[in-house]
Motif scaffolding. Structure first.
Motif, PDB file in Angstrom:
ATOM      1  N   ALA A   1      -6.390  51.401 -57.159  1.00  0.00           N
ATOM      2  CA  ALA A   1      -5.777  52.714 -56.982  1.00  0.00           C
ATOM      3  C   ALA A   1      -6.414  53.383 -55.775  1.00  0.00           C
ATOM      4  CB  ALA A   1      -5.976  53.569 -58.232  1.00  0.00           C
ATOM      5  N   GLN A   2      -5.583  54.087 -55.022  1.00  0.00           N
ATOM      6  CA  GLN A   2      -6.070  54.743 -53.807  1.00  0.00           C
ATOM      7  C   GLN A   2      -5.311  56.040 -53.587  1.00  0.00           C
ATOM      8  OE1 GLN A   2      -6.903  52.478 -50.014  1.00  0.00           O
ATOM      9  NE2 GLN A   2      -4.984  53.445 -49.434  1.00  0.00           N
ATOM     10  N   LEU A   3      -6.049  57.139 -53.492  1.00  0.00           N
ATOM     11  CA  LEU A   3      -5.433  58.421 -53.169  1.00  0.00           C
ATOM     12  C   LEU A   3      -5.151  58.425 -51.679  1.00  0.00           C
ATOM     13  CD1 LEU A   3      -4.589  61.107 -54.448  1.00  0.00           C
ATOM     14  CD2 LEU A   3      -6.844  62.016 -53.857  1.00  0.00           C
ATOM     15  N   GLU A   4      -3.866  58.396 -51.337  1.00  0.00           N
ATOM     16  CA  GLU A   4      -3.521  58.205 -49.935  1.00  0.00           C
ATOM     17  C   GLU A   4      -3.839  59.433 -49.094  1.00  0.00           C
ATOM     18  OE1 GLU A   4       0.666  57.404 -50.059  1.00  0.00           O
ATOM     19  OE2 GLU A   4       1.181  59.507 -49.827  1.00  0.00           O
ATOM     20  N   LYS A   5      -4.155  59.165 -47.833  1.00  0.00           N
ATOM     21  CA  LYS A   5      -4.323  60.243 -46.873  1.00  0.00           C
ATOM     22  C   LYS A   5      -2.928  60.684 -46.435  1.00  0.00           C
ATOM     23  CE  LYS A   5      -8.640  58.271 -45.132  1.00  0.00           C
ATOM     24  NZ  LYS A   5      -9.328  57.669 -43.959  1.00  0.00           N
ATOM     25  N   GLY A   6      -2.699  61.965 -46.473  1.00  0.00           N
ATOM     26  CA  GLY A   6      -1.381  62.480 -46.156  1.00  0.00           C
ATOM     27  C   GLY A   6      -0.902  63.380 -47.274  1.00  0.00           C
TER      28      GLY A   6
ATOM     29  N   ALA B   1      19.500  71.338 -41.502  1.00  0.00           N
ATOM     30  CA  ALA B   1      18.809  71.574 -42.770  1.00  0.00           C
ATOM     31  C   ALA B   1      18.051  72.890 -42.761  1.00  0.00           C
ATOM     32  CB  ALA B   1      17.848  70.425 -43.051  1.00  0.00           C
ATOM     33  N   ASP B   2      18.155  73.650 -43.866  1.00  0.00           N
ATOM     34  CA  ASP B   2      17.316  74.840 -44.019  1.00  0.00           C
ATOM     35  C   ASP B   2      15.888  74.426 -44.363  1.00  0.00           C
ATOM     36  OD1 ASP B   2      19.345  76.858 -43.655  1.00  0.00           O
ATOM     37  OD2 ASP B   2      20.138  76.253 -45.614  1.00  0.00           O
ATOM     38  N   MET B   3      15.788  73.362 -45.162  1.00  0.00           N
ATOM     39  CA  MET B   3      14.476  72.826 -45.535  1.00  0.00           C
ATOM     40  C   MET B   3      14.585  71.303 -45.618  1.00  0.00           C
ATOM     41  SD  MET B   3      13.077  75.465 -48.465  1.00  0.00           S
ATOM     42  CE  MET B   3      14.220  74.933 -49.735  1.00  0.00           C
ATOM     43  N   ILE B   4      13.464  70.643 -45.427  1.00  0.00           N
ATOM     44  CA  ILE B   4      13.409  69.189 -45.578  1.00  0.00           C
ATOM     45  C   ILE B   4      12.213  68.836 -46.452  1.00  0.00           C
ATOM     46  CG2 ILE B   4      12.994  66.984 -44.415  1.00  0.00           C
ATOM     47  CD1 ILE B   4      14.567  67.986 -42.049  1.00  0.00           C
ATOM     48  N   LEU B   5      12.479  68.033 -47.488  1.00  0.00           N
ATOM     49  CA  LEU B   5      11.413  67.484 -48.328  1.00  0.00           C
ATOM     50  C   LEU B   5      11.047  66.121 -47.777  1.00  0.00           C
ATOM     51  CD1 LEU B   5       9.655  67.334 -50.927  1.00  0.00           C
ATOM     52  CD2 LEU B   5      11.662  66.350 -52.066  1.00  0.00           C
ATOM     53  N   SER B   6       9.788  65.943 -47.424  1.00  0.00           N
ATOM     54  CA  SER B   6       9.364  64.694 -46.795  1.00  0.00           C
ATOM     55  C   SER B   6       7.909  64.417 -47.159  1.00  0.00           C
ATOM     56  CB  SER B   6       9.529  64.790 -45.270  1.00  0.00           C
ATOM     57  OG  SER B   6       9.161  63.590 -44.643  1.00  0.00           O
ATOM     58  N   GLY B   7       7.361  63.394 -46.547  1.00  0.00           N
ATOM     59  CA  GLY B   7       5.964  63.051 -46.757  1.00  0.00           C
ATOM     60  C   GLY B   7       5.419  62.367 -45.524  1.00  0.00           C
ATOM     61  N   GLU B   8       4.142  62.464 -45.320  1.00  0.00           N
ATOM     62  CA  GLU B   8       3.487  61.799 -44.194  1.00  0.00           C
ATOM     63  C   GLU B   8       2.257  61.077 -44.722  1.00  0.00           C
ATOM     64  OE1 GLU B   8       3.183  60.468 -40.359  1.00  0.00           O
ATOM     65  OE2 GLU B   8       4.757  61.773 -41.159  1.00  0.00           O
ATOM     66  N   VAL B   9       2.196  59.774 -44.437  1.00  0.00           N
ATOM     67  CA  VAL B   9       1.030  58.975 -44.794  1.00  0.00           C
ATOM     68  C   VAL B   9       0.230  58.726 -43.523  1.00  0.00           C
ATOM     69  CG1 VAL B   9       0.211  56.839 -45.837  1.00  0.00           C
ATOM     70  CG2 VAL B   9       2.355  57.856 -46.625  1.00  0.00           C
ATOM     71  N   LEU B  10      -1.049  59.048 -43.563  1.00  0.00           N
ATOM     72  CA  LEU B  10      -1.897  58.874 -42.391  1.00  0.00           C
ATOM     73  C   LEU B  10      -2.468  57.461 -42.367  1.00  0.00           C
ATOM     74  CD1 LEU B  10      -3.829  62.277 -42.395  1.00  0.00           C
ATOM     75  CD2 LEU B  10      -1.530  61.738 -41.558  1.00  0.00           C
TER      76      LEU B  10
ATOM     77  N   HIS C   1      -0.710  65.294 -53.123  1.00  0.00           N
ATOM     78  CA  HIS C   1      -1.185  64.010 -52.625  1.00  0.00           C
ATOM     79  C   HIS C   1      -0.757  62.936 -53.622  1.00  0.00           C
ATOM     80  CE1 HIS C   1      -3.625  65.772 -49.478  1.00  0.00           C
ATOM     81  NE2 HIS C   1      -4.302  66.507 -50.348  1.00  0.00           N
ATOM     82  N   SER C   2      -0.424  61.760 -53.119  1.00  0.00           N
ATOM     83  CA  SER C   2       0.052  60.663 -53.968  1.00  0.00           C
ATOM     84  C   SER C   2      -1.044  59.644 -54.230  1.00  0.00           C
ATOM     85  CB  SER C   2       1.241  59.955 -53.314  1.00  0.00           C
ATOM     86  OG  SER C   2       2.333  60.835 -53.164  1.00  0.00           O
ATOM     87  N   LEU C   3      -0.983  59.039 -55.418  1.00  0.00           N
ATOM     88  CA  LEU C   3      -1.893  57.965 -55.781  1.00  0.00           C
ATOM     89  C   LEU C   3      -1.127  56.648 -55.723  1.00  0.00           C
ATOM     90  CD1 LEU C   3      -4.787  57.356 -56.895  1.00  0.00           C
ATOM     91  CD2 LEU C   3      -3.745  57.350 -59.177  1.00  0.00           C
ATOM     92  N   GLN C   4      -1.546  55.753 -54.848  1.00  0.00           N
ATOM     93  CA  GLN C   4      -0.903  54.451 -54.736  1.00  0.00           C
ATOM     94  C   GLN C   4      -1.641  53.452 -55.616  1.00  0.00           C
ATOM     95  OE1 GLN C   4       1.941  54.037 -53.275  1.00  0.00           O
ATOM     96  NE2 GLN C   4       1.944  56.129 -52.485  1.00  0.00           N
ATOM     97  N   ILE C   5      -0.872  52.704 -56.413  1.00  0.00           N
ATOM     98  CA  ILE C   5      -1.455  51.779 -57.379  1.00  0.00           C
ATOM     99  C   ILE C   5      -0.863  50.390 -57.196  1.00  0.00           C
ATOM    100  CG2 ILE C   5      -1.850  51.298 -59.835  1.00  0.00           C
ATOM    101  CD1 ILE C   5      -1.370  54.256 -60.386  1.00  0.00           C
TER     102      ILE C   5
END
Length: 595
Positions: free
Chosen positions: A354-359, A485-494, A563-567
């Protein structure tokens, strides 16, 4: 549909009728069941007889009933058909068929059989084959256009860059270039290439390929902001190349380590298109793609890889759209399994990494578009209306902890504990909001779908009408679509170099954040990035980047969510397992321990 699907449709219409007992039907009734003309029904029934699925005695004369005897069970037909499709590599067709099944027992039996095919298997030729499921196909494996983490991960398996950066020691290491140098001003960079490196199509890599790679990026990639700073690309020899820059850039080497600048073969002969290259990419990396379609991605070990042949001989990624919904069917203990999860790991699949991703996952708000989103109080209402802790509790999955910035160190509890519905309601009223519909755009991904619907429900309770628009990431990356778009839901992984990932994110012409900002805010970001490029010290660079982030937060132009946890679950016989920055396995290091 084929004859088996027609048989299942006919057989399913009379589930209570046992096999080998006759049933009497008019041709009109059979035509209605199979949605076919009388002539086509006769052809289909004849084929069913030839395959020994039925016995059919046609009624004599129009209006007389035909006698049909079912010889094979619906279950046997479906199981046989699904296995045949999988064995032929038609995985996508097999899933489509399973989705239409009404019998849970049959579906469960097929899922169990399928799961037994996953893991690391040693075939008759003593080759180690890793097979695992993933929820979508990967048909855009072109470094110039990469924009999703799984594609980025595979690009690292297929390609190499000139230089590699290691997070472990904070140093640069040779890859396709064995040596490099720059002048004092950092305006001229020269690289000396390894000799004898071959692309997967057996072409020898030279400086022409490196020059072609960067010219291609300059003309067609979202990352042209960096290549546009290159004044001249000069092939000094067959294995030497020099880059002359318009201005000093202390980070030039850092950028060359990212997957965007993976070296591709010169394709000026016109034998292949960008679209075809994205599906069947050709690199110099440890694995070469031999098959890639809607059903599966297959990669074979590159025996001539510059760092040595990988331990795995073959990797098969099967496209299973809902594999996480069928976790109970995945391998029991004792099998060599590897599974990427967004949800809970089965006990039988331990150990798990398991790894708490950066981003971070975030919402960007369009302040460049005329309308209510330009009102600071409306944006504040959007922020105070979100209980991030409750979102994580209710939705679970990969969501691990509230975020207050892109870096894990950016822990500002006051920011994500700002939830206050009363304050949000007051700000909403003062903003002048009149109930107009606000559009929230996002790209296709299970977690995004869940999060956007949760936000829609929460904002409805607050009195905000939110319309969700779901597109492919490629469609959403279009600047014209971004502006709608008025808003955008997204994610960024470093990536391995977090500061470099952030610089690329802000400077890309497809950036959701910067495309949603006004001219003054964009100018400020450009100035801060220019400052970053002057310093080799990463702490100084990160200081400028944090300054950008905090300004965006003060203006409520961006709302950080979590923050997301990758497993990754894997069996203990799999060795060499470690997670990279994308939360994925570096396959070239994986090997199978014999027990």
């Amino acid at each position: 549909m084929d004859v088996e699907e027609y048989y299942c449709r006919l057989r399913n219409t009379f589930p209570a009728n046992p096999e080998r007992e006759p049933i009497f039907l008019s041709m009109e009734r059979i035509c209605d069941i199979l949605s076919c003309t009388r002539r086509n029904v006769q052809i289909l029934l004849t084929k069913m007889m030839e395959k020994s699925y039925i016995e059919w005695l046609p009624g004599r004369g129009r209006g007389n009933l035909s006698q049909i005897v079912f010889l094979v069970s619906y279950r046997d037909i479906v199981l046989s058909k699904a296995k045949w499709l999988v064995e032929k590599g038609k995985i996508n067709e097999a899933w489509s068929m399973l989705e239409m099944l009404q019998d849970p027992a049959v579906k469960s039996e097929i899922m169990t059989w399928l799961s037994e095919l996953f893991g690391v298997k040693r075939d008759m030729e003593e080759k180690d084959v890793l097979r695992f499921p993933f929820y979508r196909p990967l048909l855009r494996l072109d470094p110039a256009f990469v924009c999703r983490r799984m594609e980025t991960h595979w690009i690292e398996q297929v390609f190499n860059t000139l230089v590699r950066y290691s997070n472990q020691d904070g140093k640069f290491h040779p890859q396709l270039a064995h040596y490099w140098e720059s002048n004092v001003m950092k305006t001229s960079w020269t690289f000396f290439l390894r000799k004898g490196v071959r692309f997967h199509n057996d072409k020898i890599m030279t400086s022409r390929d490196v020059a072609f790679t960067f010219q291609r990026l300059l003309t067609s990639s979202p990352a042209e902001w960096l290549t546009s700073k290159i004044k001249e690309i000069r092939e000094t020899s067959k294995y030497g190349i020099t880059f002359e820059l318009n201005e000093p850039n202390a980070l030039f080497l850092h950028f060359l380590c990212t997957e965007r600048y993976s070296i591709v073969p010169e394709m000026l002969d016109g034998t292949g298109s960008d679209e075809q290259f994205a599906i069947m990419p050709i690199g110099t990396g440890p694995f070469k793609i031999t098959k890639n379609n809607e059903s599966m991605l297959v990669a074979e070990a590159n025996e001539f890889y510059l760092e040595g042949c990988p331990h795995l001989d073959r990797i098969e990624m099967w496209v299973w759209p809902n594999y996480e919904e069928n976790q109970e069917q995945l391998q029991s203990d004792g099998e060599d399994q590897l599974v990427y999860f967004e949800a809970q790991i089965k006990e039988s699949l331990r150990p798990a990494l398991a790894q708490l991703e950066k981003g971070s996952t975030f919402i960007t708000i369009n302040t460049a578009k005329k309308g209510i989103t330009q009102q600071m109080k409306f944006r504040q209402a959007l922020h105070y209306g979100i209980d991030r802790q409750q979102m994580i509790h209710e939705l679970g999955g990969i969501r691990h902890q509230p975020s207050t910035g892109f870096n894990l160190e950016d822990t500002d509890k006051a920011f994500y504990n700002d939830y206050d519905t009363q304050l949000a309601a007051t700000l909403l009223e003062e903003s002048g909001y009149k109930g107009e519909t606000i559009t929230l755009y996002t790209y296709e991904m299970p977690a995004n779908d869940q999060t956007s619907k949760w936000l829609q429900r929460v904002y409805k309770h607050l009195g905000i009408s939110l319309e969700i628009v779901k597109l492919s990431l490629e469609e959403l990356a279009n600047p014209e679509i971004i502006m709608k778009a008025d808003m955008i839901l997204s994610g960024e992984v470093l990536g391995e170099q977090p500061d470099i990932s952030l610089i690329e994110m802000y400077m890309s012409k497809n950036s959701f954040i910067t495309n949603h900002l006004g001219a003054v805010d964009k100018m400020n970001i450009n100035q801060q990035i220019s400052n970053c490029l002057r310093y080799e010290n990463s702490d100084i660079r990160m200081g400028y980047l944090i300054s950008i982030q905090e300004e965006l937060k003060r203006n409520f132009s961006i709302l950080f969510l979590y923050h997301s946890l990758q497993i990754v679950g894997h069996h203990q016989t799999l060795q060499g397992i470690s997670l990279n920055a994308w939360g994925k396995i570096d396959y070239k290091n994986v090997w199978l321990r014999n027990t």
